[in-house]
Design a protein around this motif. Structure first.
Motif, PDB file in Angstrom:
ATOM      1  N   UNK A  51      -5.995  -3.451  -1.775  1.00  0.00           N
ATOM      2  CA  UNK A  51      -5.176  -2.677  -0.845  1.00  0.00           C
ATOM      3  C   UNK A  51      -3.981  -3.483  -0.341  1.00  0.00           C
ATOM      4  N   UNK A  52      -4.189  -4.755  -0.049  1.00  0.00           N
ATOM      5  CA  UNK A  52      -3.101  -5.611   0.437  1.00  0.00           C
ATOM      6  C   UNK A  52      -2.017  -5.763  -0.617  1.00  0.00           C
ATOM      7  N   UNK A  53      -2.446  -5.950  -1.874  1.00  0.00           N
ATOM      8  CA  UNK A  53      -1.457  -6.111  -2.928  1.00  0.00           C
ATOM      9  C   UNK A  53      -0.716  -4.809  -3.189  1.00  0.00           C
ATOM     10  N   UNK A  54      -1.393  -3.679  -3.109  1.00  0.00           N
ATOM     11  CA  UNK A  54      -0.744  -2.381  -3.325  1.00  0.00           C
ATOM     12  C   UNK A  54       0.380  -2.177  -2.317  1.00  0.00           C
ATOM     13  N   UNK A  55       0.131  -2.579  -1.086  1.00  0.00           N
ATOM     14  CA  UNK A  55       1.153  -2.465  -0.037  1.00  0.00           C
ATOM     15  C   UNK A  55       2.342  -3.364  -0.344  1.00  0.00           C
ATOM     16  N   UNK A  56       2.056  -4.621  -0.704  1.00  0.00           N
ATOM     17  CA  UNK A  56       3.131  -5.562  -1.017  1.00  0.00           C
ATOM     18  C   UNK A  56       3.922  -5.110  -2.240  1.00  0.00           C
TER      19      UNK A  56
END
Length: 318
Positions: free
Chosen positions: A304-309
């Motif tokens: 999820x964190x990478x998808x946002x970035x």
């Protein structure tokens, strides 16, 4: 009465199966070529786990398509606890930018355990007139787009860390993609590019020889190997954390008893003092997950964190 007896027999059978696992060799798929940190760590952990499990763990390398080939092999395997997958942080990131990956790191797999984390370090060429993160940020702001950073392609660990660095500081730097981190590091030393985020395990000898200058580490705590090296967090980028990690997963639907047994053995291995010390000297911090569910939750958070970035930074596959 017959129904009651049936439930009792079913419970006894389930308990017997749990106690007998594993009853044959386990296969651990490494979706990369032999020789890298992930492959070496997977083999070391598997060797020690096999001693506790009483069955051999056969490590197989299935490289191809940014680790997608081996990952899909395990995704399609029987969820019986006898086929496992060695994973790294890219396992959680690839599906976001490579639609052909055809797997969901959360829905298609069940966590077994984290096995280690490897901090990254922000290193610059020694001739760069910056001896701290603050000085580097000031230099980058004075020369928008004038500083360059290398990494092993879009979405790689080094690229993601640099994008987060730019997002948090508001600076703009030129991304120079390479086929691997090794050549990028050579070019940092040679002055062809300004800087990079690299695993501490590979930059460590060059830091000690003075061929690169380390400005900060990407963990929230300082490394015992370089206690004088500040973190990005304490250098003004509050909350900055980006580490490479390795772990083990199984196909979704694998019985919980099997996952729990594997988790317990993995945690036992990586917490052994001698084992931990041996790998920490190489810059690799071994650590396990408290439960399979904890590792699954960690993978979900990372994805999820990478998808946002990726969405905010416009990161796309090469």
């Amino acid at each position: 009465m017959q129904r009651f007896l049936a439930f009792v027999l079913l419970g006894l059978a389930t308990a017997a199966n749990a106690q007998s696992y594993p009853s044959k060799p386990i296969h651990l798929i490494v979706p990369l070529v032999p020789g890298g940190n992930q492959d070496i760590m997977a083999r070391a952990v598997a060797e020690e786990m096999a001693k506790g499990l009483g069955q051999p763990i056969v490590v197989e390398n299935r490289p191809g398509q940014s680790a997608i080939l081996g990952t899909q092999v395990v995704k399609g395997s029987s969820p019986d606890g006898y086929t496992l997958l060695s994973v790294s942080v890219t396992f959680a990131r690839v599906p976001t930018i490579v639609k052909a990956a055809n797997y969901d790191p959360v829905a298609d797999f069940a966590g077994v355990s984290l096995t280690c984390s490897i901090p990254q370090v922000l290193v610059v060429n020694p001739d760069v007139p910056a001896h701290s993160v603050q000085e580097l940020v000031a230099l980058a702001k004075a020369k928008p787009g004038g500083l360059s950073f290398g990494g092993s392609g879009n979405g790689s660990t080094g690229h993601v860390a640099a994008e987060e660095f730019m997002r948090m500081t508001g600076v703009k730097m030129l991304h120079v993609p390479y086929k691997g981190n090794a050549q990028a590091l050579v070019d940092v030393m040679g002055g062809q590019i300004t800087l990079m985020f690299d695993q501490i395990s590979t930059s460590m000898p060059h830091m000690r020889s003075g061929k690169v200058r380390a400005l900060a580490i990407t963990t929230l705590k300082r490394s015992p190997l370089f206690p004088d090296l500040p973190t990005l967090d304490e250098s003004g980028l509050k909350g900055f954390e980006d580490v490479t990690w390795n772990g083990i997963v199984a196909p979704a639907g694998t019985p919980h008893d099997a996952l729990a047994r594997l988790n317990a053995e993995a945690a036992r291995v990586v917490s052994q003092p001698e084992f931990h010390k041996r790998w920490l000297e190489r810059g690799i911090d071994t650590a396990g997950s408290a439960s399979p569910e904890e590792f699954s939750a960690y993978i979900r958070k990372e994805a999820q964190s990478f998808a946002t970035l990726a969405r905010e930074a416009g990161i796309k596959a090469d």
